[in-house]
Design an enzyme around this catalytic site. Structure first.
Site, PDB file in Angstrom:
ATOM      1  N   CYS A  92      46.489  48.108  43.478  1.00 28.54           N
ATOM      2  CA  CYS A  92      46.892  48.669  44.766  1.00 28.54           C
ATOM      3  C   CYS A  92      46.198  49.989  45.074  1.00 28.54           C
ATOM      4  O   CYS A  92      45.903  50.776  44.172  1.00 28.54           O
ATOM      5  CB  CYS A  92      48.386  48.926  44.770  1.00 28.54           C
TER       6      CYS A  92
ATOM      7  N   ARG B  89      38.687  47.882  44.018  1.00 33.49           N
ATOM      8  CA  ARG B  89      39.751  47.911  43.027  1.00 33.49           C
ATOM      9  C   ARG B  89      40.457  46.562  42.877  1.00 33.49           C
ATOM     10  O   ARG B  89      41.153  46.338  41.899  1.00 33.49           O
ATOM     11  CB  ARG B  89      40.785  48.965  43.413  1.00 33.49           C
TER      12      ARG B  89
ATOM     13  N   TRP C 210      48.022  44.668  45.461  1.00 31.28           N
ATOM     14  CA  TRP C 210      47.700  43.685  44.421  1.00 31.28           C
ATOM     15  C   TRP C 210      49.055  43.175  43.941  1.00 31.28           C
ATOM     16  O   TRP C 210      49.820  43.916  43.327  1.00 31.28           O
ATOM     17  CB  TRP C 210      46.913  44.364  43.307  1.00 31.28           C
TER      18      TRP C 210
ATOM     19  N   ASN D 129      52.276  52.486  45.090  1.00 30.20           N
ATOM     20  CA  ASN D 129      51.543  51.896  43.959  1.00 30.20           C
ATOM     21  C   ASN D 129      52.440  52.000  42.741  1.00 30.20           C
ATOM     22  O   ASN D 129      53.105  53.014  42.561  1.00 30.20           O
ATOM     23  CB  ASN D 129      50.269  52.692  43.647  1.00 30.20           C
ATOM     24  N   GLY D 130      52.396  50.992  41.885  1.00 34.54           N
ATOM     25  CA  GLY D 130      53.201  51.043  40.661  1.00 34.54           C
ATOM     26  C   GLY D 130      54.248  49.947  40.664  1.00 34.54           C
ATOM     27  O   GLY D 130      54.184  49.012  41.472  1.00 34.54           O
TER      28      GLY D 130
ATOM     29  N   GLU E 262      32.275  41.631  24.088  1.00 33.47           N
ATOM     30  CA  GLU E 262      32.010  42.170  25.422  1.00 33.47           C
ATOM     31  C   GLU E 262      31.224  41.160  26.272  1.00 33.47           C
ATOM     32  O   GLU E 262      31.507  40.983  27.461  1.00 33.47           O
ATOM     33  CB  GLU E 262      31.273  43.522  25.301  1.00 33.47           C
TER      34      GLU E 262
ATOM     35  N   LYS F 264      32.528  39.581  29.853  1.00 33.48           N
ATOM     36  CA  LYS F 264      31.768  39.655  31.105  1.00 33.48           C
ATOM     37  C   LYS F 264      31.679  38.274  31.741  1.00 33.48           C
ATOM     38  O   LYS F 264      31.864  38.108  32.934  1.00 33.48           O
ATOM     39  CB  LYS F 264      30.339  40.192  30.889  1.00 33.48           C
TER      40      LYS F 264
ATOM     41  N   GLU G   1      35.047  37.160  33.163  1.00 31.98           N
ATOM     42  CA  GLU G   1      35.472  37.949  34.315  1.00 31.98           C
ATOM     43  C   GLU G   1      34.810  37.526  35.612  1.00 31.98           C
ATOM     44  O   GLU G   1      35.468  37.371  36.622  1.00 31.98           O
ATOM     45  CB  GLU G   1      35.069  39.424  34.104  1.00 31.98           C
TER      46      GLU G   1
ATOM     47  N   HIS H  86      36.543  28.376   9.957  1.00 35.62           N
ATOM     48  CA  HIS H  86      37.974  28.385   9.622  1.00 35.62           C
ATOM     49  C   HIS H  86      38.806  27.805  10.758  1.00 35.62           C
ATOM     50  O   HIS H  86      40.019  28.022  10.812  1.00 35.62           O
ATOM     51  CB  HIS H  86      38.412  29.814   9.272  1.00 35.62           C
TER      52      HIS H  86
ATOM     53  N   LYS I 141      39.969  46.938  39.545  1.00 41.19           N
ATOM     54  CA  LYS I 141      39.059  47.857  38.863  1.00 41.19           C
ATOM     55  C   LYS I 141      39.811  48.810  37.959  1.00 41.19           C
ATOM     56  O   LYS I 141      39.402  49.059  36.835  1.00 41.19           O
ATOM     57  CB  LYS I 141      38.236  48.632  39.899  1.00 41.19           C
TER      58      LYS I 141
END
Ligand code: AGP
Length: 613
Positions: A2, A27, A74, A100-101, A488, A492, A495, A511, A608
């Protein structure tokens, strides 16, 4: 996640608010809305989807107001929809709020308010806030600014969870009230005007002078003045901070996407991050950290706490710190660390790595570390961010604004800074020979040029992407530091290309996960560690035997006939190889996403900066 934007001044605020929301689009969000004060009423426009949808609804000619608040949401409580979008009003349409929150006790508050006769139209946690403000405002039986302020303060005392709130009232045409707890809010000062935002980039083109609201701090904002209060409404003075920030670097500068631009900015970003600290023949300069030499030489252990990509950078840092400085170093996922029982003392250094400096879990981890008496150090890309204001000491990556949701240049800069910090600690603790440290400094210094060489070979990765983009699963394998790069690389790909992938230490595959390897499965092998080369080749051979096609990222001369493709990166010291080996993986993810026609910069469901836990 948000975003909040607010304006109070002499200009028509609708274009400013819409523009601010657009600046925050990176964001991640799923609906947007604005509320403008006009002729003693609150005009609200909001809609599901992009800010462009909202813009098409707003008739700027109808909205002349100079006081307004705006939001990108969001979804957490209640799906993305018109009715769940912010701003939210109380049942009598007297107060409007953006938030926000997360309000954790919203159910209890909603029941309480319903018993008091309030009605709700949305499924959000936020809607309790304007209603509570109304409830406390009417209790006071007077219509003054201080009654409005008191109502917001009493409301906050009932709220559990995290919030950044901006509120306006229909009977208060020249007022906005801002308050925050565990979610950032900044107030920019202009000429007879104030800009309010959850993140500086939203309003950076209007001002460089900011007030950063502290925990439970409230601001009463009028166009020509601002007053600050603590949770008990005790007034206090606050310093204005000037922020040097290159607003231009928030544009694409001719690149198709921010992510591509940011991948290409890495050589320069790393140079900026390390240049001022390295002087050959002299100790590495961390004079901006004021921990004493004694404190740093007597450290018993280090914790690196972070989320996502920043945590992956932390893993690389751990390897280098342990090898060069001989200090046991643990890397913890912030959302786990904050609820764990770590053994911390004044001989522990906790490093919190965060590009945004606003990640809720990382901030909570920082607070826990401080409570337990550890020394705390923030590594962030954003000057003045929450994490840097709360940590004992802060150091910065100078990556410049990172707009794409998928982190690239911040990651490599975080690693570069952790490498330098490891060299610095090693110098202080005299754990390595002076010549060895000098060699490593030189090596680090030369890395940006080597990174440029990799970028020039981007077409090779474009071709690979063209061959693999229709796959549904991929594996990333490596040993030692290469395994952390595999993590990483796999993140990527997930995402931005929505392609399922897993990263494993190469020796772990047999394993269990090797059962997933079948004819044609794509496996990316990362092989930059001389000492582990033959071991990793053997593991890759095991998957090749079972039908996998392996793409190798390496500094070594590998048998070409064994692999589907070998991508060579320039040689460097094995400590620093992640700064190079990640780049082809970033580019590969980027080109796979492009092949699939996806929105690279704003992948679905992601934000973001993750300001809720
Ligand atoms: C990176 O590509 C991600 N979008 C994400 O994992 C990110 O690194 C994480 O949320 C931490 O963010 P921060 O560095 O701003 O704290």
């Amino acid at each position: 996640m948000c975003g909040i934007v607010g304006y109070i001044g002499e200009k028509r605020c609708t274009p400013i608010l819409l523009h601010g929301l657009k600046n925050l689009e990176y964001r991640g969000y799923d609906s947007a809305g604005i509320a403008i004060l006009e002729n003693h009423s609150i005009q609200i426009q909001k809609e599901k989807g992009r800010v462009a949808n909202l813009e098409s609804l707003v008739n700027p000619l109808c909205l002349q107001g100079t006081v307004g608040i705006a939001h990108t949401r969001w979804a957490t409580h209640g799906k993305p929809s018109h009715v769940n979008s912010h701003p939210h009003l109380d049942s009598d349409s007297c107060f409007a709020v953006v938030h926000n929150g997360i309000i954790e006790n919203y159910k209890v508050l909603r029941e309480f308010l319903e018993e008091e006769g309030y009605t709700f139209s949305s499924k959000t946690d936020t809607e309790v806030i304007p209603n509570l403000i109304h409830y406390y405002y009417t209790l006071q039986k007077e219509t003054s600014i201080s009654a409005f302020l008191q109502a917001v303060s009493s409301t906050c005392q009932r709220l559990e969870g995290s919030y950044a709130i901006l509120a306006i009232g229909k009977d208060f045409p020249g007022i906005e009230i801002a308050v925050k707890k565990d979610s950032p809010l900044v107030i920019g000062k202009g000429n007879k005007e104030f800009y309010i935002a959850s993140d500086m980039p939203a309003i950076l083109e209007y001002t460089r002078d900011f007030y950063f609201l502290e925990e439970n701090e409230m601001a009463l904002i009028e166009k020509e003045r601002i007053a600050f209060f603590d949770a008990n409404l005790k007034k206090h003075e606050k310093l204005l901070t000037s922020i040097p920030f290159d607003a231009l670097s928030s544009t694409k500068r001719g690149y198709e996407d921010f992510m591509l631009k940011e991948i290409y900015e890495q050589p320069e970003a790393i140079r900026r991050t390390i240049a001022n600290r390295i002087q050959f023949g002299k100790p590495i300069d961390f004079s901006d950290i004021s921990f004493s030499k004694k404190e740093l030489t007597h450290l018993h252990q280090i914790y690196i706490v972070a989320c996502g990509t920043a945590m992956h950078a932390g893993f690389v840092g751990k390897q280098i710190i342990e090898k060069l400085c001989h200090i046991p170093t643990h890397v913890e996922i912030a959302s786990e660390f904050r609820y764990g029982s770590p053994f911390l003392s004044s001989h522990t250094l906790c490093i919190f790595v965060s590009q945004s400096g606003e990640t809720a879990d990382t901030i909570a981890g920082l607070r826990l570390a401080k409570e337990k008496g550890a020394k705390t150090l923030a590594i962030s890309n954003v000057i003045g961010s929450s994490i840097t204001r709360e940590a004992d000491q802060s150091i910065y990556t100078y990556a410049g604004p990172e707009i794409a949701v998928a982190s690239t240049k911040a990651y490599t800069c975080q690693i570069a800074l952790l490498c330098l910090f490891a060299l610095y600690l090693s110098e202080l603790r005299k754990t390595e020979k002076v010549e060895q440290i000098e060699d490593l400094k030189r090596e680090l210094f030369e890395l940006p040029e080597k990174l440029e060489e990799i970028l020039q070979k981007h077409e090779l990765l474009q071709n690979i992407a063209n061959q693999v983009y229709q796959e549904t699963d991929m594996f990333f394998l490596g040993r030692g530091i290469d395994y952390y790069v595999a993590l990483e690389g796999s993140l990527k790909l997930k995402e931005i290309s929505y392609l399922h992938s897993e990263a494993y230490p190469a020796g772990e595959l047999k394993h269990g996960p090797i059962a997933l390897i079948e004819e044609g499965t794509i496996v990316i092998g990362i092989l930059t560690q001389d000492a582990l080369l033959s071991k990793t080749i053997s593991n890759l051979q095991e998957v090749i035997t079972r039908g996998a096609k392996v793409i190798a990222i390496t500094m070594a001369e590998l048998p070409q006939d064994l692999f589907e493709f070998v991508f060579k990166i320039p040689t460097t010291n094995s400590y620093f190889s992640p700064l190079l080996s990640i780049v082809p993986l970033q580019l590969l993810s980027y080109y796979v996403a492009k092949e699939k026609n996806l929105d690279v910069d704003k992948p679905r469901n992601l934000a973001k900066s993750v300001t809720v836990e």
